[in-house]
Design a protein around this motif. Structure first.
Motif, PDB file in Angstrom:
ATOM      1  N   ALA A   1       0.817  -1.209   0.000  1.00 42.02           N
ATOM      2  CA  ALA A   1       0.000   0.000   0.000  1.00 42.02           C
ATOM      3  C   ALA A   1       0.852   1.260   0.000  1.00 42.02           C
ATOM      4  O   ALA A   1       0.466   2.281  -0.594  1.00 42.02           O
ATOM      5  N   GLU A   2       2.026   1.200   0.632  1.00 45.91           N
ATOM      6  CA  GLU A   2       2.864   2.385   0.750  1.00 45.91           C
ATOM      7  C   GLU A   2       3.884   2.507  -0.374  1.00 45.91           C
ATOM      8  O   GLU A   2       4.665   3.456  -0.408  1.00 45.91           O
TER       9      GLU A   2
ATOM     10  N   LEU B   1      14.993  -2.832   4.610  1.00 46.54           N
ATOM     11  CA  LEU B   1      14.851  -2.594   6.047  1.00 46.54           C
ATOM     12  C   LEU B   1      13.612  -3.301   6.566  1.00 46.54           C
ATOM     13  O   LEU B   1      12.691  -3.612   5.805  1.00 46.54           O
ATOM     14  N   SER B   2      13.624  -3.552   7.877  1.00 44.18           N
ATOM     15  CA  SER B   2      12.511  -4.288   8.473  1.00 44.18           C
ATOM     16  C   SER B   2      11.358  -3.379   8.853  1.00 44.18           C
ATOM     17  O   SER B   2      10.202  -3.808   8.861  1.00 44.18           O
ATOM     18  N   ALA B   3      11.633  -2.112   9.205  1.00 41.60           N
ATOM     19  CA  ALA B   3      10.563  -1.161   9.553  1.00 41.60           C
ATOM     20  C   ALA B   3       9.620  -1.747  10.592  1.00 41.60           C
ATOM     21  O   ALA B   3       8.410  -1.556  10.527  1.00 41.60           O
ATOM     22  N   LYS B   4      10.169  -2.460  11.559  1.00 41.23           N
ATOM     23  CA  LYS B   4       9.303  -3.133  12.531  1.00 41.23           C
ATOM     24  C   LYS B   4       9.262  -2.384  13.850  1.00 41.23           C
ATOM     25  O   LYS B   4      10.159  -1.609  14.188  1.00 41.23           O
TER      26      LYS B   4
ATOM     27  N   ASP C   1       5.729  -1.392  10.900  1.00 43.62           N
ATOM     28  CA  ASP C   1       5.297  -0.059  11.311  1.00 43.62           C
ATOM     29  C   ASP C   1       5.046   0.802  10.070  1.00 43.62           C
ATOM     30  O   ASP C   1       5.977   1.158   9.359  1.00 43.62           O
ATOM     31  N   ARG C   2       3.793   1.120   9.814  1.00 41.70           N
ATOM     32  CA  ARG C   2       3.445   1.854   8.602  1.00 41.70           C
ATOM     33  C   ARG C   2       4.182   3.205   8.491  1.00 41.70           C
ATOM     34  O   ARG C   2       4.711   3.527   7.416  1.00 41.70           O
ATOM     35  N   PRO C   3       4.235   4.025   9.548  1.00 42.25           N
ATOM     36  CA  PRO C   3       4.950   5.304   9.404  1.00 42.25           C
ATOM     37  C   PRO C   3       6.425   5.144   9.027  1.00 42.25           C
ATOM     38  O   PRO C   3       6.958   5.959   8.269  1.00 42.25           O
TER      39      PRO C   3
ATOM     40  N   ALA D   1       8.130   6.633   5.695  1.00 48.43           N
ATOM     41  CA  ALA D   1       9.295   7.512   5.771  1.00 48.43           C
ATOM     42  C   ALA D   1      10.446   6.982   4.923  1.00 48.43           C
ATOM     43  O   ALA D   1      11.156   7.757   4.265  1.00 48.43           O
ATOM     44  N   ALA D   2      10.641   5.671   4.923  1.00 47.10           N
ATOM     45  CA  ALA D   2      11.732   5.084   4.134  1.00 47.10           C
ATOM     46  C   ALA D   2      11.498   5.294   2.646  1.00 47.10           C
ATOM     47  O   ALA D   2      12.407   5.690   1.904  1.00 47.10           O
ATOM     48  N   ILE D   3      10.285   5.032   2.199  1.00 43.48           N
ATOM     49  CA  ILE D   3       9.992   5.179   0.778  1.00 43.48           C
ATOM     50  C   ILE D   3      10.058   6.638   0.367  1.00 43.48           C
ATOM     51  O   ILE D   3      10.582   6.999  -0.693  1.00 43.48           O
ATOM     52  N   ALA D   4       9.584   7.538   1.224  1.00 41.03           N
ATOM     53  CA  ALA D   4       9.674   8.974   0.936  1.00 41.03           C
ATOM     54  C   ALA D   4      11.131   9.418   0.819  1.00 41.03           C
ATOM     55  O   ALA D   4      11.476  10.219  -0.067  1.00 41.03           O
TER      56      ALA D   4
END
Length: 249
Positions: free
Chosen positions: A18-19, A207-210, A232-234, A238-241
């Protein structure tokens, strides 16, 4: 620039898609062990999400050393075949020899099984060498071996404990690869460090973004104070941005 998110469940895969993530690495027990082979049902469910580059399934039977005995190798070969059959877009594999280098016969066998299963299904499969790469004594030699075996990419921190400490090595590996194999930077990636990582010339970031959330606990549930790892959605946002901003800067 490709963004890969390591996820441990269907919810995490849905967040990644989704992100705007390009693909996911699917594993389980990430925080406790560094990642283990996920279940067949989970592979099917995540593969059905149709991420742009699919689910890359980690094949690892246990934590600890990357030196495997014959039984452990046989299990991994079977798991590779099953993962591809279940819809995986790729497998993330590796093994180390007793002498300290890549276990080349095993690495070749893993690639052969994955490719044969994919070809039988009329598909192609991606092959990633996991972070066994970072404990090898000669990264230059190992990279050439992976190229010779036809691997798609290598996940690496540049041989350092964290990717931020391996930037010069990543720069060297990206230069050596010269488009023959993808260099994917991963291992303790922080959002603020993404521009400096991408500046090394790597092809992708992982990255795991967990984060951890409280568990309900109860009988067999680890107790009232146990925690569960979730995507963690935020952090994914942030990583994709950060990656997209770097691309346009």
């Amino acid at each position: 620039m490709t963004v890969e998110i390591a996820v441990q469940d269907l919810a995490g895969a849905r967040i990644a898609k989704a992100e705007g993530a390009d693909r996911v690495e699917l594993c389980q027990a990430l925080g406790a062990t560094g990642g283990l082979t996920p279940s067949h049902g989970l592979i099917q469910a995540v593969s059905a999400q149709n991420l742009p580059q699919g689910a890359q399934v980690l094949i690892r039977p246990r934590g600890g050393s990357f030196i495997f005995d014959d039984d452990e190798k046989a299990v991994q070969l079977a798991d590779v075949q099953a993962a591809v059959a279940a819809g995986a877009g790729g497998v993330v594999v590796g093994g180390m020899s007793q002498s300290g280098g890549l276990d080349l016969p095993f690495m070749e066998a893993l690639a052969d099984v994955a490719n044969e299963e994919a070809e039988g299904l009329g598909r192609r499969v991606q092959l990633t060498c996991h972070r066994v790469f970072d404990v090898l004594p000669d990264l230059t030699k190992a990279l050439e071996s992976l190229i010779d075996l036809g691997y798609t990419r290598v996940l690496t921190s540049g041989g350092a404990p964290k990717v931020q400490l391996g930037l010069e090595s990543l720069r060297s590996l990206a230069s050596q690869a010269a488009g023959r194999i993808q260099i994917q930077a991963g291992g303790g990636v922080q959002i603020e460090s993404i521009p400096s990582i991408l500046a090394t010339g790597v092809d992708a970031i992982h990255l795991s973004a967990k984060h951890q959330v409280p568990s309900a606990g109860g009988p067999g549930g680890g107790g009232p104070n146990s925690l569960i790892e979730q995507t963690d959605r935020p952090t994914v946002q942030a990583a994709i941005a950060a990656v997209r901003q770097y691309e346009t800067s």
